[in-house]
Motif scaffolding. Structure first.
Motif, PDB file in Angstrom:
ATOM      1  N   GLU A 251      39.971  80.130 -28.321  1.00 17.89           N
ATOM      2  CA  GLU A 251      39.725  78.725 -27.840  1.00 17.89           C
ATOM      3  C   GLU A 251      38.967  78.981 -26.739  1.00 17.89           C
ATOM      4  N   GLU A 252      38.314  80.055 -25.566  1.00 19.91           N
ATOM      5  CA  GLU A 252      38.111  79.901 -24.837  1.00 19.91           C
ATOM      6  C   GLU A 252      36.300  80.488 -24.952  1.00 19.91           C
ATOM      7  N   ILE A 253      35.960  80.837 -26.316  1.00 22.66           N
ATOM      8  CA  ILE A 253      34.652  80.925 -26.017  1.00 22.66           C
ATOM      9  C   ILE A 253      34.045  79.333 -27.092  1.00 22.66           C
ATOM     10  N   LEU A 254      35.365  79.329 -27.760  1.00 26.92           N
ATOM     11  CA  LEU A 254      33.924  77.754 -28.401  1.00 26.92           C
ATOM     12  C   LEU A 254      34.782  77.053 -27.527  1.00 26.92           C
ATOM     13  N   GLY A 255      35.597  76.741 -25.999  1.00 22.33           N
ATOM     14  CA  GLY A 255      34.953  76.201 -24.620  1.00 22.33           C
ATOM     15  C   GLY A 255      34.171  76.669 -24.419  1.00 22.33           C
ATOM     16  N   GLU A 256      33.878  77.112 -24.398  1.00 24.75           N
ATOM     17  CA  GLU A 256      33.017  78.124 -23.213  1.00 24.75           C
ATOM     18  C   GLU A 256      31.164  77.506 -24.072  1.00 24.75           C
ATOM     19  N   ILE A 257      31.143  77.754 -24.957  1.00 23.42           N
ATOM     20  CA  ILE A 257      30.498  77.230 -26.399  1.00 23.42           C
ATOM     21  C   ILE A 257      30.034  75.169 -26.071  1.00 23.42           C
ATOM     22  N   ALA A 258      31.160  74.639 -25.956  1.00 23.31           N
ATOM     23  CA  ALA A 258      31.567  73.243 -26.115  1.00 23.31           C
ATOM     24  C   ALA A 258      31.013  72.784 -25.015  1.00 23.31           C
ATOM     25  N   ALA A 259      30.730  73.074 -23.657  1.00 24.89           N
ATOM     26  CA  ALA A 259      30.602  73.198 -23.163  1.00 24.89           C
ATOM     27  C   ALA A 259      28.875  73.455 -21.888  1.00 24.89           C
ATOM     28  N   THR A 260      28.365  74.783 -22.659  1.00 24.79           N
ATOM     29  CA  THR A 260      27.014  75.070 -22.431  1.00 24.79           C
ATOM     30  C   THR A 260      26.406  73.987 -23.671  1.00 24.79           C
ATOM     31  N   CYS A 261      27.265  73.921 -24.768  1.00 21.15           N
ATOM     32  CA  CYS A 261      26.200  72.991 -25.818  1.00 21.15           C
ATOM     33  C   CYS A 261      26.002  71.589 -25.285  1.00 21.15           C
ATOM     34  N   GLY A 262      26.844  70.775 -24.632  1.00 28.36           N
ATOM     35  CA  GLY A 262      26.467  69.821 -23.626  1.00 28.36           C
ATOM     36  C   GLY A 262      25.368  69.452 -22.698  1.00 28.36           C
ATOM     37  N   GLU A 263      25.271  71.081 -22.418  1.00 26.84           N
ATOM     38  CA  GLU A 263      24.300  70.839 -21.025  1.00 26.84           C
ATOM     39  C   GLU A 263      22.729  71.549 -21.760  1.00 26.84           C
ATOM     40  N   ALA A 264      23.675  72.290 -22.223  1.00 22.31           N
ATOM     41  CA  ALA A 264      21.570  72.681 -23.757  1.00 22.31           C
ATOM     42  C   ALA A 264      22.059  72.199 -25.454  1.00 22.31           C
ATOM     43  N   SER A 265      20.839  72.539 -25.838  1.00 23.75           N
ATOM     44  CA  SER A 265      20.811  72.549 -26.999  1.00 23.75           C
ATOM     45  C   SER A 265      21.496  74.075 -28.001  1.00 23.75           C
ATOM     46  N   GLN A 266      21.379  75.273 -26.915  1.00 24.89           N
ATOM     47  CA  GLN A 266      21.364  76.547 -27.319  1.00 24.89           C
ATOM     48  C   GLN A 266      23.219  77.237 -26.753  1.00 24.89           C
ATOM     49  N   VAL A 267      23.437  78.430 -27.334  1.00 25.79           N
ATOM     50  CA  VAL A 267      24.697  78.714 -27.699  1.00 25.79           C
ATOM     51  C   VAL A 267      24.117  80.140 -27.015  1.00 25.79           C
TER      52      VAL A 267
ATOM     53  N   THR B 207      43.705  82.841 -27.926  1.00 20.86           N
ATOM     54  CA  THR B 207      43.552  82.317 -26.447  1.00 20.86           C
ATOM     55  C   THR B 207      41.524  83.072 -26.621  1.00 20.86           C
ATOM     56  N   VAL B 208      41.315  84.405 -27.418  1.00 20.42           N
ATOM     57  CA  VAL B 208      40.120  84.065 -26.685  1.00 20.42           C
ATOM     58  C   VAL B 208      39.351  83.336 -27.764  1.00 20.42           C
TER      59      VAL B 208
END
Length: 141
Positions: free
Chosen positions: A10-26, A7-8
């Motif tokens: 999946e949470e991190i990957l979801g947050e990365i996907a959300a932030t990479c959609g908005e910005a090109s940096q993790v 689960t942890v």
């Protein structure tokens, strides 16, 4: 049957996907979380992502596999649907010793998917079968 990630992760990957959609940096906090969970393999996986080493291979039958060109130049086949990589580190550290959740190639696959950085390649069903058979032959050597 679909395998699930911890689960942890999946949470991190979801947050990365959300932030990479908005910005090109993790964000740094997500990079630190990856480093905390995966240790040195997180940095190695991110290096593979930066080098665009992950290719999504699909066939007309709907099958999808991922090929990751490792730092040595050797290509490994990963199956994201069942958390498998053909590399020796996966067999030893993940399956045999159980001291790691994923190898760097599989982690790079998940990160590339989350960041939208996979290269895409289409193959015929026969070509994909040939690729998988060749991979199996290499593992038996």
């Amino acid at each position: 049957m679909t395998a699930t990630l911890p689960t942890v992760l999946e949470e991190i990957l979801g947050e990365i996907a959300a932030t990479c959609g908005e910005a090109s940096q993790v964000p740094d906090e997500l990079l630190l979380a990856l480093k905390f969970i995966f240790g040195p393999s997180a940095v190695q996986a991110l290096d593979l992502v930066d080098r665009r080493s992950v290719t999504r291979i699909s066939s007309p039958s709907g099958r999808t596999v991922y090929q990751v060109r490792g730092s040595s130049g050797k290509a490994y086949v990963c199956f994201a649907s069942c958390h498998y990589c053909s590399c020796p580190a996966f067999a030893f550290s993940v399956l045999r010793k159980s001291d790691s959740l994923l190898c760097k190639h599989l982690l790079a696959t998940y990160l590339s998917l989350a960041m939208g950085l996979c290269q895409d390649l289409s193959m015929s069903n026969e070509q994909l079968s040939g690729l998988l058979l060749a991979e199996e032959d290499q593992e038996q050597v």
